[in-house]
Write a protein that holds these residues in place. Structure first.
Motif, short mmCIF file in Angstrom:
data_model
loop_
_atom_site.label_atom_id
_atom_site.label_comp_id
_atom_site.label_asym_id
_atom_site.label_seq_id
_atom_site.Cartn_x
_atom_site.Cartn_y
_atom_site.Cartn_z
N VAL A 191 30.80 -3.12 52.61
CA VAL A 191 31.55 -3.90 51.61
C VAL A 191 30.61 -4.89 50.94
N GLY A 192 30.80 -5.08 49.63
CA GLY A 192 30.08 -6.14 48.94
C GLY A 192 28.72 -5.78 48.41
N PRO A 196 32.64 0.42 46.69
CA PRO A 196 33.66 0.14 47.71
C PRO A 196 33.15 0.45 49.11
N GLY A 197 33.64 -0.30 50.08
CA GLY A 197 33.32 -0.04 51.49
C GLY A 197 34.53 0.59 52.15
N SER A 253 33.15 6.75 47.63
CA SER A 253 32.50 5.75 46.78
C SER A 253 31.87 6.40 45.55
N GLU A 254 31.43 7.64 45.69
CA GLU A 254 30.82 8.35 44.56
C GLU A 254 31.86 8.68 43.49
N ASP A 260 34.92 4.88 37.44
CA ASP A 260 34.93 3.44 37.13
C ASP A 260 35.90 2.68 38.02
N LEU A 261 35.86 2.99 39.32
CA LEU A 261 36.70 2.30 40.30
C LEU A 261 35.86 1.57 41.34
N SER A 262 34.62 1.25 40.99
CA SER A 262 33.73 0.60 41.95
C SER A 262 34.15 -0.82 42.29
#
Length: 275
Positions: A191-192, A196-197, A253-254, A260-262
Motif C-alpha cells: 500500500v502507498g 493499489p495494495g 494492480s495492473e 485508471d484505478l490506481s
C-alpha cells in the motif's frame, strides 16, 4: 532560464531507459482489448485475482469492455501448477484460453482477438499477472503477420512484479521489452507506492460487499475454496496472507493501472467500488 545541470539530465535519461518513470495509460474503452494473462504457478493469488477481475468486469462501468483471459501463461519457475479451469469457466465463460494444456491453440486464439482489435484501430493492453514468456510467443507471431504495424504504439504489456520478471526466460523478456510498450509499475502487494495494495493478512468481508449478487459471490466462493485447497500443497508456494484468512489479488494492480484505478488504496477500497 537557467540551464538544466548535466547530472539531472543524465539521471532522467537513466530513469527513462530503465522504464522506471510512470507512464500514463490511455485505454480506450470503446476500441481497446484488455488481455489478462495468469501464470497460476505456483502461487494461488491468481485465483483471487481472477475473481476480482471478473467482479470488476461485471460492474456497469466496465461490462462493455472487450476483454479476454489466459490461464497457464507461466515462465521458467519451478513448482506445480494450480488447476484453475473450473474457476475460469465460472468467471470468464467463452472468454478465456488454456495455455497450460493447449499452448498453441491459446496463442492462435489470442492472435485472432488481437488482430481483430488492431484491424479496427484499437490497441491491446496486457495485464501480465505472471511472466512474459507467453506474451513473447504471441507477439513474435503477430510481428510476422503484421510487419508494418507499430507494435510499440499498439501493444502494451503491464508488469508489477520483480519476481515475475526474474522467472521469465530472459531472452523472451528482453524481446518483449524491445518490441512493445512495456510498462513496469510498483508492486501491487504493498500500500502507498502508487498502485493499489491488494494483499491483506486480515480477513476481508467480501461476502458482505457482494451480498445479493449470486453470480459474483459464486465466483469468489470458488476462488477462495480453490486457493485454500492448493495453497502450499505438494511444494506449491505458501501464500501466508491467504493462509491467515486474508485475500491476495495483488496482480489486479495492473488492470487498475490500465483502467485508471490506481487511486484505489486496498482491498476494501476495491470492494467499495464494485459493490
Amino acid at each position: 532560464m537557467k540551464p538544466i545541470p548535466f547530472h539531472l539530465i543524465l539521471s532522467l535519461f537513466i530513469l527513462l531507459s530503465q522504464g522506471t518513470l510512470a507512464q500514463t495509460p490511455q485505454f480506450n474503452t470503446e476500441k481497446d482489448l484488455l488481455l489478462a494473462q495468469f501464470d497460476c504457478k505456483t502461487d494461488v493469488d491468481d485465483l483471487h485475482t481472477v475473481a476480482a477481475l471478473a467482479t470488476l468486469m461485471r460492474t456497469e462501468a466496465y461490462q462493455d469492455i472487450a476483454y479476454f483471459a489466459v490461464a497457464g501463461a507461466y515462465g521458467v519457475q519451478e513448482g506445480l501448477y494450480v488447476p484453475p479451469n473450473a474457476l475460469f469457466e465460472l468467471a470468464f465463460p467463452n472468454r478465456w484460453a488454456d495455455a497450460h494444456h493447449h499452448q498453441k491453440d491459446a496463442i492462435n486464439t489470442v492472435l485472432k482477438k488481437v488482430l481483430a482489435i488492431l484491424d479496427t484501430g484499437g490497441a491491446v493492453w496486457v495485464a501480465e499477472a505472471g511472466q512474459s514468456d507467453f506474451s513473447a510467443r504471441w507477439i513474435a507471431a503477430l510481428a510476422k503477420l503484421k510487419p508494418n504495424v507499430n507494435l510499440k504504439e499498439r501493444i502494451h504489456v503491464v508488469q508489477h512484479s520483480n519476481w515475475n520478471e526474474e522467472v521469465t526466460d530472459q531472452k523472451l523478456l528482453a524481446y518483449v521489452k524491445a518490441t512493445v510498450n512495456y510498462h513496469k509499475i510498483p508492486d501491487g502487494n504493498a500500500v502507498g507506492n502508487g498502485t493499489p495494495g491488494f494483499r491483506s493478512d486480515a480477513p476481508i468481508a467480501w461476502e458482505d460487499y457482494l451480498a445479493g449478487d449470486a453470480s459474483r459471490l459464486a465466483i469468489w466462493q470458488k476462488a477462495v475454496a480453490l486457493g485454500n485447497q492448493y495453497n502450499g500443497k505438494e511444494g506449491r508456494y505458501l501464500n501466508a496472507s491467504i493462509a491467515a484468512g486474508g485475500l491476495d489479488f495483488s496482480d489486479l494492480s495492473e488492470t487498475c493501472y490500465i483502467l485508471d484505478l490506481s487511486h484505489l488504496k486496498d482491498a476494501n477500497a476495491f470492494f467499495n467500488l464494485v459493490k
